[in-house]
Write an enzyme that holds these catalytic residues in place. Sequence first.
Site, short mmCIF file in Angstrom:
data_model
loop_
_atom_site.label_atom_id
_atom_site.label_comp_id
_atom_site.label_asym_id
_atom_site.label_seq_id
_atom_site.Cartn_x
_atom_site.Cartn_y
_atom_site.Cartn_z
N GLU A 27 8.06 12.35 46.20
CA GLU A 27 7.35 13.60 46.43
C GLU A 27 8.18 14.56 47.29
O GLU A 27 8.21 15.77 47.04
CB GLU A 27 6.02 13.32 47.14
N CYS A 61 3.90 11.00 52.78
CA CYS A 61 4.04 12.01 51.73
C CYS A 61 2.78 12.85 51.61
O CYS A 61 2.83 14.03 51.24
CB CYS A 61 4.35 11.34 50.39
N ASP A 180 27.84 -26.40 36.36
CA ASP A 180 28.46 -25.22 35.73
C ASP A 180 29.38 -24.42 36.65
O ASP A 180 30.20 -23.65 36.16
CB ASP A 180 27.37 -24.28 35.20
N THR A 256 14.05 -26.71 36.85
CA THR A 256 13.64 -25.51 37.59
C THR A 256 12.74 -24.62 36.74
O THR A 256 11.67 -24.19 37.18
CB THR A 256 14.88 -24.72 38.05
#
Length: 313
Positions: A27, A61, A180, A256
Amino acid sequence: MVGCVIVFENTIIGEGFTSPYGGAHAEVNAINSVIDPRVLEKSTIYVTLEPCAHFGKTPPCCDLIIANKIPRVVIGCMDEHEKVCGKGISKLKAAGCDVIVGVLEKECKIHHKRFLTYHSKKRPYIILKWAQSKDGFIAPLSKSEIKPVWISNTRSRQLTHQWRAQEQAILVGANTVAQDNPCLTTRQVEGKNPIRIIIDIKDTLTSSSQVFNSEAKTIKLTETEIDPKKPLASEVSNALYAKKITSVIIEGGLKTLQAFINEGLWDEARIFSSSDKLKEGIKKPQIKGKLTKETRIESDYLKIILNDKHSDI
């Protein structure tokens, strides 16, 4: 980010969106962009989220809207933040503004889904992501090298990196890191790196793993923050909420992913299906939800599933 436009005589005369954290709200930026502030007294301000009524990093605002005597305020959806939650609307009405709430509300709630989820459900917006072979496996049973085995194609992986740039955090378990050695960064597109969250309850990982390099912030969740006797997803979700993480994309392994699915703690699942087969391996997670999108990305298919139990956002 909140979006805001100001209209005078059917013409947009100002527009703005939220600045980076600590900066001006939508705003403020919209009002400051108006060339002739005198016409604000005859204008309408449109904002996707209820204007704030409290002092935070910036002044309220609502006060700025009232000070500029903007007579009409159109709001997409209410702010779920406990410091706002209707207070902005009440303050504007008390000042004599004509306030309309709920215009394109569904679209605005979707746009603000991370923010609204964080404040209403006291957890981050949770996205599950995985790639599966045509015969339903997400990884081989064994590997000769400690590195990822790519199931999806190059274009799909590029899209995954784009998603990483759009979320505050990325999460995997200790086993994914050990198997990994991923980076979990945004590399194939321009964009910020997400905060890397590693579930390592027994604190077994060493600093030699790539996730602990200096490319991005990494948070390791150990037994000090996660009670191994309690449901995993709930414990992780609570820990992330406490750390003010508003959104997370989970790219972990079966254990997971299935933990979040079983506990119902997920909002979206983004699933790539390859045209290639693995013949054997770790089976894909089992998930049910509302299919909202199915598209082809070269040789892959992408499905986006929503958790229909969270359809209020």
